[in-house]
Enzyme design. Sequence first.
Site, PDB file in Angstrom:
ATOM      1  N   CYS A  55       8.210   6.421   7.993  1.00 19.22           N
ATOM      2  CA  CYS A  55       7.778   7.395   6.977  1.00 19.22           C
ATOM      3  C   CYS A  55       6.636   6.845   6.125  1.00 19.22           C
ATOM      4  O   CYS A  55       6.777   5.818   5.448  1.00 19.22           O
ATOM      5  CB  CYS A  55       8.976   7.766   6.099  1.00 19.22           C
ATOM      6  SG  CYS A  55       8.549   8.615   4.565  1.00 19.22           S
ATOM      7  N   CYS A  58       7.425   6.660   2.413  1.00 25.56           N
ATOM      8  CA  CYS A  58       8.328   5.530   2.140  1.00 25.56           C
ATOM      9  C   CYS A  58       7.536   4.231   2.030  1.00 25.56           C
ATOM     10  O   CYS A  58       7.798   3.393   1.155  1.00 25.56           O
ATOM     11  CB  CYS A  58       9.382   5.410   3.241  1.00 25.56           C
ATOM     12  SG  CYS A  58      10.373   6.912   3.491  1.00 25.56           S
ATOM     13  N   CYS A 403     -10.888  17.219   5.985  1.00 23.60           N
ATOM     14  CA  CYS A 403      -9.715  17.855   6.604  1.00 23.60           C
ATOM     15  C   CYS A 403      -9.974  18.169   8.080  1.00 23.60           C
ATOM     16  O   CYS A 403     -10.860  18.960   8.424  1.00 23.60           O
ATOM     17  CB  CYS A 403      -9.366  19.120   5.837  1.00 23.60           C
ATOM     18  SG  CYS A 403      -8.195  20.206   6.663  1.00 23.60           S
ATOM     19  N   CYS A 406      -9.502  21.846   8.944  1.00 23.14           N
ATOM     20  CA  CYS A 406     -10.644  22.667   8.525  1.00 23.14           C
ATOM     21  C   CYS A 406     -11.769  22.585   9.556  1.00 23.14           C
ATOM     22  O   CYS A 406     -12.429  23.589   9.858  1.00 23.14           O
ATOM     23  CB  CYS A 406     -11.153  22.207   7.157  1.00 23.14           C
ATOM     24  SG  CYS A 406      -9.915  22.225   5.839  1.00 23.14           S
TER      25      CYS A 406
END
Length: 504
Positions: A55, A58, A403, A406
């Site tokens: 993760c 995390c 992005c 995008c």
Amino acid sequence: MASFLSVIPPFLLSVLIFSGAVVARGDVLELGDADFDYLAAEHETMLVKFYAPWCGHCKKLAPDFETAATRLKGTVPLAKVDCTASPDTCGRFGVTGYPTLKIFRNGEDASSYDGPRSADGIVHFMKKQAGPNSVTLRREADLEAFVNHFDASVVGFFSGPDSGQLAEFLKAASVMREHFRFAHTIDMTLGLKHGVDTERVLLFRPPRLSSKFEESVLRFTETITTHTLRRFIRDNIFGMCPHLTNENRDKLKGQDLLTAYYDLDYLQNPKGTNYWRNRVMKVGSQFASQGLSFAVANRRDFVDELEEEFGLGSSDGGDLPFVTIRTQQGFKYTMREEFTRDGKSLERFLEDYFAGRLKRYIKSEPIPEKNKGPVKVVVAESFEEIVNDPEKDVLIEFYAPWCGHCKSLEPKYKELAEQLYSDPNIVIAKMDATANDVPQGFDVQGFPTIYFAQAGKKDQPKRYEVKCPYTVNTILHKQTQTSHIPVFPLYSVSSNLPLQKNHI
């Protein structure tokens, strides 16, 4: 520790774990299915992080969590559970996402942790969790020590251990202890110097924020219930001009707020810190009834936000405070005049603000000199003219240059714009939401985010949702009664979904 464990045979390591020799790296305890219940029960209060090794969030939290564990050592233990290795424990406590933080008391799941996730924030928050819900005060010295604190203090004075109001106070303290500090006494004489002659609750503001412009001690006069006490604390704890921090920012920024940023340091320079705060309060007291709240903040804590949101660099203002206003609607203003020591410049700034003479600060790229392409480039300064043109239907994409989703959308979005380019009543547009302020009414939490602003209904922009089976016909034809617009596929994406072929 790691090298020691590496030479222990697996069967012996299991014996050590089952015998209570819990594995620890640094100061964070590592618990699992085999030992969680009996080791958690040994601690009155413990913060547990449930995580997965893969993760990303995390991994980002890990250094702060470790630092906090070291600073809290001996006060509140911090532990972690690898849910990929101990699924039973994580399942029992309803862990469905990572990281999940929970507070345990004597081995029981007491509450979810909803505090800050920086090392300072975790330490500050968890120190409040240590010990009882409300501290018992027996002597006047206990009272003085408790209220002489960096944070505000809520203290109840009661006639005896069987007092019904004491029972309600303790019930309220158990509910609100995560956010406020509580103490109580059954020796009524401790309250005499504060005018307490009957059962009463007092709110003591932090001594460092003591000022002649407001009361330092406030009296709660209603019957004690969790609801009434919470409302009293919420309405009064911050006072006229609180110290804005990263920990309380969300609570304070839900209002029209003026903030003075300077080299604030209550630990090393409380007198110098309050020099400027008192000037803010002196001027602010003249406008106290007009709905604007006030705060002071350490500029070093908000460098990125000030540059990003207000265009203010670390050198702006020099040694003097610089002042901003942010309203609930998201409107922003900055005081460009130098903060004078007599407070007159701040007074003029506020007079202009309430008279509506200030120009809003809008973060905006320059308006493009040429904008004739099929996809119109919108910036904050041109948003009103292009997107809110009352005569046109406008499809606006909010994007970020970095992005990937995008970039995947761009060729399809441009092709759509080319097909609709000949219709003078329709505009296909885009705006870099990282370089321009997004106007009120357009909720942009991820990229790309697309809205349709219909002619005649600019106050009701419609967000394009990934799962909506919309087509250019079904949206634009329905809204504009334009029947010749072709059905056109777009690739719509969500930050946590794969590319999906849908239709606008």
